[in-house]
Design a protein around this motif. Sequence first.
Motif: not given
Length: 262
Positions: A167, A191, A210-211, A231
């Motif tokens: 991240r 993240n 995302r992530r 992700g």
Amino acid sequence: MTELRADCERCFGLCCVVPAFSRSSDFAIDKPARTPCRNLGAGFGCGIHTELRQRGFRGCTVYDCFGAGQRVAQETFGGRSWRDAPETAGLMFDVFPVVRELHELLWHLTEALGLDVPGPLRAEVAAARAEVDALAGGPPEALACLDVGPQWRTAGALLERVSAHVRGKGGKSRRGADLVGKNLRKADLRNAGLRGVLLIGADLTRADLRRADLIGADLRGANLAGADLTGALFLTQAQIDAAKGDRTTVLPPTLTRPAHWT
């Protein structure tokens, strides 16, 4: 490679026997622990499998044993069912939840091995995975009295290091936060550290996840319509099945869009 996806045809209906559940919005009936569900058939199949949600058994549709059922049935107990060998029932019912916990941990460690992390960290993950897998393949008597807590704490700290590396420094941590029912429409959660966050009924419409690290996050009833989970880290099928979404929700390739999503 250890199987980490449920294969109900090779199990003995353990998830329909071992857990207890109470009459609620998730279950249409009360069922004591270690008692077969009234819908469990003679061949260990669910008699209303295709109608579980319509018949009031939504909770069954979001359960995942991560392949523990067939491992306990076929490997630990050598293919002898609790019906054919009643003397094994008590021990088998003790072992199943332990192996299920170990297999969930194996799922996350396996995912971590596929991420872009430094070699030394990857080696630690591989060693941890091998250790957990060895425990899950142990004799039933040892499994029945195994405390999985230490394994989760050790591997959990390792997974947190993996998450931090993937991240980077851009994402904020909301670890353990209570975000039940919160309006998070279009929220920028890229993240983000969302470990163990309570997102029950939260509106995450078109949120950017995302992530994001979602290990242990409670997504029951959360609205993921249009959300981007590309992700997303340590997200499971059970979490997705418990949430709401639509055709525009972007999921990681390892997960499947639930049939009940619009």
